[in-house]
Design a protein around this motif. Structure first.
Motif, PDB file in Angstrom:
ATOM      1  N   THR A 127       7.627  13.432  -7.738  1.00  0.00           N
ATOM      2  CA  THR A 127       8.173  14.742  -8.107  1.00  0.00           C
ATOM      3  C   THR A 127       9.694  14.703  -8.116  1.00  0.00           C
ATOM      4  OG1 THR A 127       6.252  15.830  -7.141  1.00  0.00           O
ATOM      5  CG2 THR A 127       8.182  17.191  -7.501  1.00  0.00           C
ATOM      6  N   GLU A 128      10.270  14.104  -7.103  1.00  0.00           N
ATOM      7  CA  GLU A 128      11.735  14.017  -7.018  1.00  0.00           C
ATOM      8  C   GLU A 128      12.308  13.209  -8.179  1.00  0.00           C
ATOM      9  OE1 GLU A 128      15.087  11.998  -4.134  1.00  0.00           O
ATOM     10  OE2 GLU A 128      13.112  12.436  -3.309  1.00  0.00           O
ATOM     11  N   LYS A 129      11.682  12.079  -8.507  1.00  0.00           N
ATOM     12  CA  LYS A 129      12.165  11.243  -9.604  1.00  0.00           C
ATOM     13  C   LYS A 129      12.098  11.988 -10.938  1.00  0.00           C
ATOM     14  CE  LYS A 129      13.287   7.645  -7.348  1.00  0.00           C
ATOM     15  NZ  LYS A 129      14.703   7.376  -7.138  1.00  0.00           N
ATOM     16  N   LEU A 130      11.052  12.757 -11.144  1.00  0.00           N
ATOM     17  CA  LEU A 130      10.925  13.516 -12.389  1.00  0.00           C
ATOM     18  C   LEU A 130      11.945  14.646 -12.450  1.00  0.00           C
ATOM     19  CD1 LEU A 130       9.384  13.821 -15.020  1.00  0.00           C
ATOM     20  CD2 LEU A 130       7.734  15.240 -13.815  1.00  0.00           C
ATOM     21  N   ASN A 171       5.495   1.155 -10.841  1.00  0.00           N
ATOM     22  CA  ASN A 171       5.761  -0.240 -11.190  1.00  0.00           C
ATOM     23  C   ASN A 171       5.753  -1.112  -9.930  1.00  0.00           C
ATOM     24  OD1 ASN A 171       6.100   0.571 -13.868  1.00  0.00           O
ATOM     25  ND2 ASN A 171       8.207   1.141 -13.446  1.00  0.00           N
ATOM     26  N   PRO A 172       5.605  -2.439 -10.095  1.00  0.00           N
ATOM     27  CA  PRO A 172       5.573  -3.333  -8.925  1.00  0.00           C
ATOM     28  C   PRO A 172       6.839  -3.252  -8.063  1.00  0.00           C
ATOM     29  CG  PRO A 172       4.803  -4.490 -10.865  1.00  0.00           C
ATOM     30  CD  PRO A 172       5.291  -3.162 -11.330  1.00  0.00           C
ATOM     31  N   ASP A 173       7.977  -2.927  -8.681  1.00  0.00           N
ATOM     32  CA  ASP A 173       9.205  -2.803  -7.898  1.00  0.00           C
ATOM     33  C   ASP A 173       9.368  -1.400  -7.317  1.00  0.00           C
ATOM     34  OD1 ASP A 173       9.646  -1.505 -10.252  1.00  0.00           O
ATOM     35  OD2 ASP A 173      11.631  -2.374 -10.617  1.00  0.00           O
ATOM     36  N   GLU A 174       8.280  -0.620  -7.321  1.00  0.00           N
ATOM     37  CA  GLU A 174       8.197   0.729  -6.768  1.00  0.00           C
ATOM     38  C   GLU A 174       9.059   1.749  -7.494  1.00  0.00           C
ATOM     39  OE1 GLU A 174       8.474   0.972  -2.537  1.00  0.00           O
ATOM     40  OE2 GLU A 174       6.897  -0.494  -2.233  1.00  0.00           O
ATOM     41  N   THR A 175       9.402   1.460  -8.746  1.00  0.00           N
ATOM     42  CA  THR A 175      10.036   2.474  -9.584  1.00  0.00           C
ATOM     43  C   THR A 175       8.925   3.232 -10.291  1.00  0.00           C
ATOM     44  OG1 THR A 175      10.243   0.943 -11.432  1.00  0.00           O
ATOM     45  CG2 THR A 175      12.151   1.134  -9.929  1.00  0.00           C
ATOM     46  N   ILE A 176       9.271   4.386 -10.797  1.00  0.00           N
ATOM     47  CA  ILE A 176       8.290   5.226 -11.486  1.00  0.00           C
ATOM     48  C   ILE A 176       8.692   5.306 -12.949  1.00  0.00           C
ATOM     49  CG2 ILE A 176       7.209   7.508 -11.537  1.00  0.00           C
ATOM     50  CD1 ILE A 176       6.762   6.074  -8.904  1.00  0.00           C
ATOM     51  N   SER A 177       7.725   5.113 -13.833  1.00  0.00           N
ATOM     52  CA  SER A 177       7.988   5.310 -15.258  1.00  0.00           C
ATOM     53  C   SER A 177       7.054   6.406 -15.766  1.00  0.00           C
ATOM     54  CB  SER A 177       7.806   4.007 -16.032  1.00  0.00           C
ATOM     55  OG  SER A 177       6.504   3.511 -15.854  1.00  0.00           O
ATOM     56  N   MET A 232       0.862  -1.175   0.000  1.00  0.00           N
ATOM     57  CA  MET A 232       0.000   0.000   0.000  1.00  0.00           C
ATOM     58  C   MET A 232       0.902   1.229   0.000  1.00  0.00           C
ATOM     59  SD  MET A 232      -3.128   0.894   2.538  1.00  0.00           S
ATOM     60  CE  MET A 232      -2.242   1.631   3.871  1.00  0.00           C
ATOM     61  N   ILE A 233       0.698   2.148  -0.941  1.00  0.00           N
ATOM     62  CA  ILE A 233       1.526   3.339  -1.055  1.00  0.00           C
ATOM     63  C   ILE A 233       0.724   4.536  -0.561  1.00  0.00           C
ATOM     64  CG2 ILE A 233       2.826   4.809  -2.619  1.00  0.00           C
ATOM     65  CD1 ILE A 233       2.848   2.404  -4.559  1.00  0.00           C
ATOM     66  N   PRO A 234       1.139   5.161   0.517  1.00  0.00           N
ATOM     67  CA  PRO A 234       0.422   6.364   0.950  1.00  0.00           C
ATOM     68  C   PRO A 234       0.702   7.523  -0.017  1.00  0.00           C
ATOM     69  CG  PRO A 234       2.123   5.744   2.557  1.00  0.00           C
ATOM     70  CD  PRO A 234       2.185   4.772   1.439  1.00  0.00           C
ATOM     71  N   TYR A 235      -0.337   8.184  -0.442  1.00  0.00           N
ATOM     72  CA  TYR A 235      -0.167   9.249  -1.431  1.00  0.00           C
ATOM     73  C   TYR A 235       0.654  10.412  -0.885  1.00  0.00           C
ATOM     74  CZ  TYR A 235      -3.764  12.052   0.856  1.00  0.00           C
ATOM     75  OH  TYR A 235      -4.468  12.810   1.753  1.00  0.00           O
ATOM     76  N   GLU A 236       0.668  10.602   0.441  1.00  0.00           N
ATOM     77  CA  GLU A 236       1.472  11.676   1.020  1.00  0.00           C
ATOM     78  C   GLU A 236       2.959  11.459   0.756  1.00  0.00           C
ATOM     79  OE1 GLU A 236      -0.588   9.779   2.930  1.00  0.00           O
ATOM     80  OE2 GLU A 236      -2.145  11.105   3.687  1.00  0.00           O
ATOM     81  N   LYS A 237       3.373  10.202   0.678  1.00  0.00           N
ATOM     82  CA  LYS A 237       4.771   9.880   0.376  1.00  0.00           C
ATOM     83  C   LYS A 237       4.995   9.762  -1.122  1.00  0.00           C
ATOM     84  CE  LYS A 237       5.670   7.590   4.726  1.00  0.00           C
ATOM     85  NZ  LYS A 237       6.034   6.347   5.406  1.00  0.00           N
ATOM     86  N   LEU A 238       3.959   9.399  -1.866  1.00  0.00           N
ATOM     87  CA  LEU A 238       4.085   9.205  -3.299  1.00  0.00           C
ATOM     88  C   LEU A 238       4.308  10.525  -4.030  1.00  0.00           C
ATOM     89  CD1 LEU A 238       3.820   7.130  -5.648  1.00  0.00           C
ATOM     90  CD2 LEU A 238       1.464   7.942  -5.841  1.00  0.00           C
ATOM     91  N   ILE A 282       0.929  16.996  -9.556  1.00  0.00           N
ATOM     92  CA  ILE A 282       0.372  15.663  -9.763  1.00  0.00           C
ATOM     93  C   ILE A 282      -1.140  15.790  -9.664  1.00  0.00           C
ATOM     94  CG2 ILE A 282       0.271  13.320  -8.880  1.00  0.00           C
ATOM     95  CD1 ILE A 282       3.160  13.687  -7.981  1.00  0.00           C
ATOM     96  N   LEU A 283      -1.807  15.522 -10.785  1.00  0.00           N
ATOM     97  CA  LEU A 283      -3.247  15.738 -10.867  1.00  0.00           C
ATOM     98  C   LEU A 283      -4.052  14.596 -10.253  1.00  0.00           C
ATOM     99  CD1 LEU A 283      -3.390  17.140 -14.499  1.00  0.00           C
ATOM    100  CD2 LEU A 283      -3.304  18.414 -12.350  1.00  0.00           C
ATOM    101  N   ASN A 284      -3.641  13.369 -10.529  1.00  0.00           N
ATOM    102  CA  ASN A 284      -4.351  12.219  -9.962  1.00  0.00           C
ATOM    103  C   ASN A 284      -3.421  11.017  -9.972  1.00  0.00           C
ATOM    104  OD1 ASN A 284      -4.399  11.329 -12.640  1.00  0.00           O
ATOM    105  ND2 ASN A 284      -6.506  11.971 -12.959  1.00  0.00           N
ATOM    106  N   HIS A 285      -3.970   9.818  -9.993  1.00  0.00           N
ATOM    107  CA  HIS A 285      -3.149   8.613  -9.933  1.00  0.00           C
ATOM    108  C   HIS A 285      -2.480   8.285 -11.268  1.00  0.00           C
ATOM    109  CE1 HIS A 285      -7.002   7.315 -11.492  1.00  0.00           C
ATOM    110  NE2 HIS A 285      -6.402   6.240 -11.961  1.00  0.00           N
ATOM    111  N   ARG A 286      -2.710   9.083 -12.299  1.00  0.00           N
ATOM    112  CA  ARG A 286      -2.158   8.772 -13.609  1.00  0.00           C
ATOM    113  C   ARG A 286      -1.531   9.980 -14.322  1.00  0.00           C
ATOM    114  NH1 ARG A 286      -0.647   4.811 -13.850  1.00  0.00           N
ATOM    115  NH2 ARG A 286      -2.505   3.604 -13.638  1.00  0.00           N
ATOM    116  N   TRP A 287      -1.939  11.206 -14.006  1.00  0.00           N
ATOM    117  CA  TRP A 287      -1.529  12.362 -14.790  1.00  0.00           C
ATOM    118  C   TRP A 287      -0.683  13.344 -13.981  1.00  0.00           C
ATOM    119  CZ3 TRP A 287      -2.564  11.694 -19.722  1.00  0.00           C
ATOM    120  CH2 TRP A 287      -3.646  10.905 -20.083  1.00  0.00           C
TER     121      TRP A 287
END
Length: 166
Positions: free
Chosen positions: A90-93, A149-155, A79-85, A123-128
């Protein structure tokens, strides 16, 4: 003569005290009324700004329960809390700004001597994601898709990009 001088001084001091008392009592009432008006105006102003901020943040992951629930699905083990996501994505981008040719997700090739880098991210929502980018002279905006991604990387994937004219 001395008695009349003392009488005149007493009357003058009594009148000065009466006028001073009236002046300060009216001033206190005036200041209290002015304070109430200013306080009411400031509260109305604060409410107005709060409503405008709420409207401006309508499209954001922080305020979208459906998008938040996407990351809290019971079918996944993690489970990924959106406060941390939000800061993580943002940092990864923004880390991709270190690329020598500029951020690859601005959707534009390098036009001049300066590379395009992303300045602001929302970050607008879970996809955009919407982002602002520039090379110091030319500005643009990009609409991105992002995936956890399942390994918690962001693409990321560029959906639409535009440049503003000089």
């Amino acid at each position: 003569m001395r008695k009349s001088l003392l009488l005149y001084a007493f009357i003058l001091i009594a009148l000065l005290n009466i006028f001073t008392y009236m002046f300060y009592s009216k001033e206190v009432a005036f200041e209290k009324e002015r304070y109430e008006k200013v306080t009411k105006k400031l509260k109305d102003s604060l409410n107005s700004v709060t409503l405008k901020l709420k409207d401006a943040n309508y499209f954001s992951l922080e305020n979208n329960e459906n998008a938040q629930n996407y990351f809290d699905s019971a079918s996944s083990d993690k489970m990924i809390p959106y406060e941390k996501l939000i800061p993580y994505v943002t940092e990864k981008l923004l880390d991709l700004n270190a690329n020598p040719k500029g951020n690859p997700y601005v959707g534009q090739d390098q036009l001049g001597a300066n590379k395009f880098i992303i300045n602001k991210v929302k970050i607008l929502n879970h996809r955009w994601i919407i982002a602002d980018y520039s090379d110091g002279e030319i500005w643009g905006e990009v609409l991105l898709k992002y995936f956890v991604n399942p390994d918690e990387t962001i693409s990321f994937e560029v959906n639409q990009s535009l440049l503003y004219q000089k």
